[in-house]
Design a protein around this motif. Sequence first.
Motif, PDB file in Angstrom:
ATOM      1  N   SER A 151       3.548  -0.087   2.319  1.00 36.22           N
ATOM      2  CA  SER A 151       3.954   0.743   1.184  1.00 36.22           C
ATOM      3  C   SER A 151       5.455   0.606   0.964  1.00 36.22           C
ATOM      4  O   SER A 151       6.228   0.454   1.917  1.00 36.22           O
ATOM      5  N   VAL A 163       1.916  -0.078  -3.139  1.00 29.32           N
ATOM      6  CA  VAL A 163       1.177  -0.438  -1.925  1.00 29.32           C
ATOM      7  C   VAL A 163       0.604  -1.841  -2.046  1.00 29.32           C
ATOM      8  O   VAL A 163      -0.099  -2.159  -3.008  1.00 29.32           O
ATOM      9  N   ARG A 179       5.723   1.028   6.432  1.00 29.98           N
ATOM     10  CA  ARG A 179       6.333   1.862   5.405  1.00 29.98           C
ATOM     11  C   ARG A 179       7.766   1.379   5.200  1.00 29.98           C
ATOM     12  O   ARG A 179       8.590   1.440   6.107  1.00 29.98           O
ATOM     13  N   VAL A 191       1.064   6.865  -6.404  1.00 35.52           N
ATOM     14  CA  VAL A 191       0.715   5.749  -5.521  1.00 35.52           C
ATOM     15  C   VAL A 191      -0.012   4.687  -6.343  1.00 35.52           C
ATOM     16  O   VAL A 191      -1.067   4.957  -6.919  1.00 35.52           O
ATOM     17  N   PHE A 228       0.445   7.153   3.443  1.00 35.83           N
ATOM     18  CA  PHE A 228       1.533   6.941   2.510  1.00 35.83           C
ATOM     19  C   PHE A 228       2.669   7.931   2.686  1.00 35.83           C
ATOM     20  O   PHE A 228       3.732   7.757   2.131  1.00 35.83           O
ATOM     21  N   SER A 246      -5.187   6.185  -4.038  1.00 38.22           N
ATOM     22  CA  SER A 246      -4.291   5.626  -5.048  1.00 38.22           C
ATOM     23  C   SER A 246      -4.423   6.347  -6.379  1.00 38.22           C
ATOM     24  O   SER A 246      -5.512   6.720  -6.791  1.00 38.22           O
ATOM     25  N   THR A 273       5.206   5.036  -5.295  1.00 37.66           N
ATOM     26  CA  THR A 273       5.019   4.328  -4.030  1.00 37.66           C
ATOM     27  C   THR A 273       4.093   3.157  -4.324  1.00 37.66           C
ATOM     28  O   THR A 273       2.965   3.349  -4.791  1.00 37.66           O
ATOM     29  N   SER A 290      -1.595   0.915  -6.008  1.00 40.99           N
ATOM     30  CA  SER A 290      -2.014  -0.120  -5.070  1.00 40.99           C
ATOM     31  C   SER A 290      -2.316  -1.420  -5.810  1.00 40.99           C
ATOM     32  O   SER A 290      -2.880  -1.407  -6.903  1.00 40.99           O
TER      33      SER A 290
END
Length: 613
Positions: free
Chosen positions: A87, A148, A133, A47, A480, A171, A146, A49
């Motif tokens: 996301s 964000v 999402r 993740v 997420f 994150s 992913t 961000s």
Amino acid sequence: MKPEESSKQQLLDWAQEIRAVCEQENDSPAAEMIDSAVSAFRADKFVISVMGLAKRGKSTLINALLGRSDDMLAPIDKLPATSCTTSFSCGKEFTAEAVFRDGSSVQIAPQEIRSYATEEENPENKKSVQLLRVVGPFDSRLNDVTLVDLPGVGSIHGHHDQIVHQFLPQSDAVILLTTARMPINEQELDMLKEVRGAEIDNLFVAVNKADTTDEDELAECVEHNRRQLNSIGVSVPAMRKISAKNAYEGKWSGSGVDELWADVEDFLRRERGKVAKRRFYARILEAASPVLEGLRARTFAAGKSAEELAATRTRLSKEKKNLEKSREMAEDRFESEWNAAVDDAESRLPQIERSVAGKIAAKISSSGIISVGGLEKSLPGFFNKTLESELLPVFGEMERRFRDLTEEFETRYPAVCTDAGGTPSIRTEFDTTVVKGAALGTALAGSGALASTVIGGLTTTAVSTAPAYTGILGAAFTFFGVNSTVTTASTVPAAIAAFAGPIGWTLAGLGGAAVAVSWGISKARKKNNLQDIMDDNVRRTFSALRTERIPQFRKLVKSLIKEYRLNLDRRIAAVEEALEDAERNAADPRIAKKDEVSFRRLQLLVEGTDDKE
């Protein structure tokens, strides 16, 4: 080959080689276990961000990274465009989902994203959107990521700050976007202090709009940013100067975005991938070990007389009959001591609850009437920080006891062993001389690998499945993932599974409490209202700990014991079957040769990674 030092593809290739041997040996359960582990490993995503003040170009950078030539998915507007968190993950087809604060969700068309994600069409987030999402065929750089897009920190819209305080701790890496005219400010520094408290030391800072800024201004901005970060004890690698606009328009060369992304990817490969690799490694070994033991037993049996094989089988049968009492004693002791650790932690909760409530009340009472607005913004972060500081020492001690108990249990639990001559036996009592003689599947012995498989697979579900309590603990796990049973890489509870890593997996997701606090106080303008809301959230949080989290720890030990039982039974069955096969095929040297080749191949694959710890 050490898993931590191997690429994801190298580990996947290694797993497929092991699977090929298992399939050749017609061991469908082992092959299915490997297939499941491979699927989970492939799906594991980091993740990343992107945060910063409004109008610094976050959405432009997001669109560039997505490989988009329009802003349909990450709108770019005159007003602060990002009204809620969005996301982005790779998938074959475009899908979009709006998740609301009450836990409900709705599928939307990609063209509708603007009506949910922008201040212009969703002012002050009147639609109560928690997360958008979005999945689609994005640029290949996002295959394992992913991405964000966070609301602008410190914008005129107060709810932005409340959301950012919750999402950043989940994150794996954070890109802080600045510009020469909008360098890091005090609000961001205050927020970063909260983030560092959640053990996120993965910050990457970029200065955007380098294409329209002269070198002197850029240098001043970089120096200012470093001074600000140094003031709170944060250091960052190279502070990249980028032009998100140029990259968005397809002019990547010289935009600096490639270099920024390379910094982030390098960090993720080096640091954040370790836990996932250890977990994958452990699952593959756990699947392969009975196959290896069966092949080892057949190799041992080659050349043995029918009388010798019959004697070995008779002895194993007697040892198997004596097994149950031994493992029941080990299991009872393990479960009793595990639950004692849980009991000790649970007994401390009332005292901690009073302490948390008292500290929050003191903060509210010490604030003046005119500072209620500032108090409204600071309370969610203060609530999280207070919870963490009060709970972590107690739960951290419980985790250490879990780790030590599991290590001891694995060492003392009955096992299939071989002596120096390769003769198999079942060890039912702890004997250091036998252990040194080597348990079959030594790559697993003492490494906590089975615990890695079980804890890594179960605690994620155990601590995150709280669908009936979406207001506090359950809410933390809808951000997420696909649903409330999915967590991010940064909250991976399997840190304990490999008996290494940070303390804190037992509290994973507790930060979701701050979101409920933010929503509850967003309309409270009087101190007494704030106090009532905070008192209610403290009660609900600790009630959830007692009624949801603590019972899951008690269930976890039963799951661990069940998995150890199943694993031992598989190993014993593999050895018994191998000896039976050896008796049937004693006159066929071709089969013996084939078994030896397969054994050496699998042994090399498994024991070639045995030095990982």
